[in-house]
Enzyme design. Structure first.
Site, PDB file in Angstrom:
ATOM      1  N   LYS A 109      -5.138   6.763   2.384  1.00  0.00           N
ATOM      2  CA  LYS A 109      -4.018   7.706   2.342  1.00  0.00           C
ATOM      3  C   LYS A 109      -4.478   9.024   2.924  1.00  0.00           C
ATOM      4  O   LYS A 109      -5.670   9.373   2.844  1.00  0.00           O
ATOM      5  CB  LYS A 109      -3.534   7.927   0.915  1.00  0.00           C
ATOM      6  CG  LYS A 109      -2.066   8.302   0.826  1.00  0.00           C
ATOM      7  CD  LYS A 109      -1.182   7.098   1.063  1.00  0.00           C
ATOM      8  CE  LYS A 109       0.288   7.450   0.959  1.00  0.00           C
ATOM      9  NZ  LYS A 109       1.153   6.271   1.062  1.00  0.00           N
ATOM     10  N   SER A 365       4.047  -2.672   8.764  1.00  0.00           N
ATOM     11  CA  SER A 365       2.961  -2.001   9.483  1.00  0.00           C
ATOM     12  C   SER A 365       1.891  -3.013   9.909  1.00  0.00           C
ATOM     13  O   SER A 365       1.328  -2.909  11.000  1.00  0.00           O
ATOM     14  CB  SER A 365       2.323  -0.925   8.597  1.00  0.00           C
ATOM     15  OG  SER A 365       3.096   0.245   8.608  1.00  0.00           O
TER      16      SER A 365
END
Length: 474
Positions: A109, A365
């Site tokens: 992240k 993704s």
């Protein structure tokens, strides 16, 4: 949540609590569990960017939670709320999320601590490109290392800047397009990425509602049709989730945004509400709906399914006992605190956890990453072959039956799969299969009383097995 309880609650500790609860149901030793739980690499950078006539020092992060599989994968958010703890918590959730939906990535992240509204597009581009160059310098980005994606405050435009910066710094990398996902179609993106998370939420809840035994226990009928739904947040995830529920025959009784909430028993039309908001600047005062000035009150209205698709910790010890929904689908990351979980579980509410339900984004993704590595668009190799094969079958059936199919029927039957069909099909299969895995653990593990713990058990078992196979433990 009151200011004091909001200050005391830590999202990272909440994720850790849920992990610890599930870890006791697994076979792994304390050492392996500690390795699974730990964040492997944390990058915190401060870099100068010239904004107007002044130089601003920008604070940014990238966390690689787990290296049990590479590359790491996770979004980049632009927000003033970004800090190290939040990014670590979100990276950990990404590890578990990827494991649950069987996507072969470690969790990652990133975040840049800025208020996006205070910068021009040119200034945001400068900040994004500088951040990317920091990631390249520290080896925190690459098709086989760490692959960012859009998150809160970012989209395809920011991803295109990241790709261009990475490509210019790695001119000989033939797989450079795979360094980031969520890109525009013209730069190697895939169709369906924009609505992927919202569509995944819909597929997940549809699967939840298909289990007769669970629906009977909740006093609900099987299926989505006719169920009353409240959605919090009309951003990318919330809007598309609301739209898919509406199209499937659910009744959107409530919509919540930061300016307030609206409620209408016989249903709202999400597109009409969006149009109303564009013209007035607010969802409030929509014709026929009841206004709630405090958006949080919208969460407490009567409904069958509640979809919090906005911020973290919106359902907590202070309001959980007033929630009337029978099913809560966590479209946002961490919308329920552990205290809220405990209260709602006692009430018999069926909580569908974020780490499963909002995995549509990372699933699609993954498809985009595979497309970039293969250098072939989905459908290119099989579309015409499928259409020709279907045509042969129709011709054989017509010759055997001496009947002709209509032109409309022929058109429908002969259509080969486009990229969007294959993406939707892959996402649907992923969400159905993953929910069945989670529910199987829930049903068959003695002492497990909620889906969140079952989902964590699934994730820990897969990540732990991967670490064992790497041979790093004696």
């Amino acid at each position: 949540m009151s200011n004091s309880s909001q200050e005391n609650y830590s999202f990272l500790k909440g994720v850790g609590q849920n992990f610890d609860k599930a870890a006791g149901f697994t076979r792994f030793s304390a050492g392996i569990l500690e390795q699974i739980k730990a964040c492997n690499s944390i990058l915190r950078v401060k870099f100068p960017v010239k904004i107007g006539d002044t130089v601003e020092v920008i604070e940014a992060y990238r966390v690689q939670h787990s290296h049990h599989k590479l590359p790491c994968k996770g979004g980049i958010r632009f927000s003033m709320e970004v800090d190290q703890e939040e990014v670590m918590a979100l990276a950990a959730l990404m590890t578990y999320k990827c494991a649950i939906v069987n996507v072969p990535f470690g969790g990652g992240k990133g975040g840049i601590k800025i208020d996006k509204s205070k910068y021009t597009e040119f200034e945001l581009e400068k900040i994004t490109r500088r951040y990317t160059s920091e990631l390249v310098k520290k080896n925190f980005i690459g098709p086989g290392i760490d692959v960012p994606a859009p998150d809160y405050g970012t989209g395809a435009k920011e991803m295109s800047w990241i790709l261009d910066t990475y490509s210019s710094l790695n001119p000989n990398d033939v797989n450079a397009q795979a360094c980031v996902t969520g890109k525009p179609l013209s730069q190697g993106g895939v169709q369906g990425r924009t609505e992927a998370t919202g569509l995944g939420v819909y597929f997940g809840i549809r699967e939840v509602c298909s289990v007769r035994e669970d629906m009977e226990r909740l006093g609900l009928s099987v299926g989505i049709k006719g169920k009353r739904v409240i959605v919090q947040g009309l951003g990318n995830v919330g809007y598309h989730a609301a739209k898919f529920f509406q199209d499937a025959g659910a009744i959107l009784v409530g919509l919540i945004e930061y300016e307030g909430a609206i409620y209408k028993e016989d249903g709202l039309n999400v597109d009409e509400v969006i149009a109303h908001r564009k013209s007035t600047g607010s969802i409030l005062q929509y014709v026929g709906a009841t206004d709630l000035a405090n958006g949080a009150d919208g969460l407490e209205q009567p409904c069958d399914i509640l979809i919090p698709a906005a911020l973290e910790s919106v359902i907590h010890a202070g309001n959980a006992d007033r929630i009337q929904a029978k099913i809560i689908g966590e479209a946002a990351n961490g919308p329920l605190t552990p205290d809220a979980d405990a209260i709602l579980l006692k009430k018999g509410v069926w909580i569908v956890p974020d780490m499963y339900l909002n995995a549509g984004g990372v699933t699609v993704s993954y498809f985009e990453w595979l497309k970039n590595l293969s250098h072939v668009r989905y459908g290119r190799l099989e579309k015409r072959f499928s259409e020709n094969m279907y045509a042969e079958l129709v011709n054989i059936i017509e010759s055997l039956t001496l009947k002709k199919v209509s032109e409309l029927e022929r058109k429908i039957i002969l259509r080969g799969p486009d990229e969007i069909d294959l993406i939707y099909s892959g996402l649907e299969d992923t969400m159905i299969g993953s929910y069945q895995e989670i529910r199987e653990v829930y049903v068959n593990t003695k002492g497990v009383d909620d889906l969140r713990t079952a989902a964590f058990i699934c994730a820990i078992n897969k990540v732990g097995a991967a670490y064992e196979q790497l041979g790093i433990f004696p």
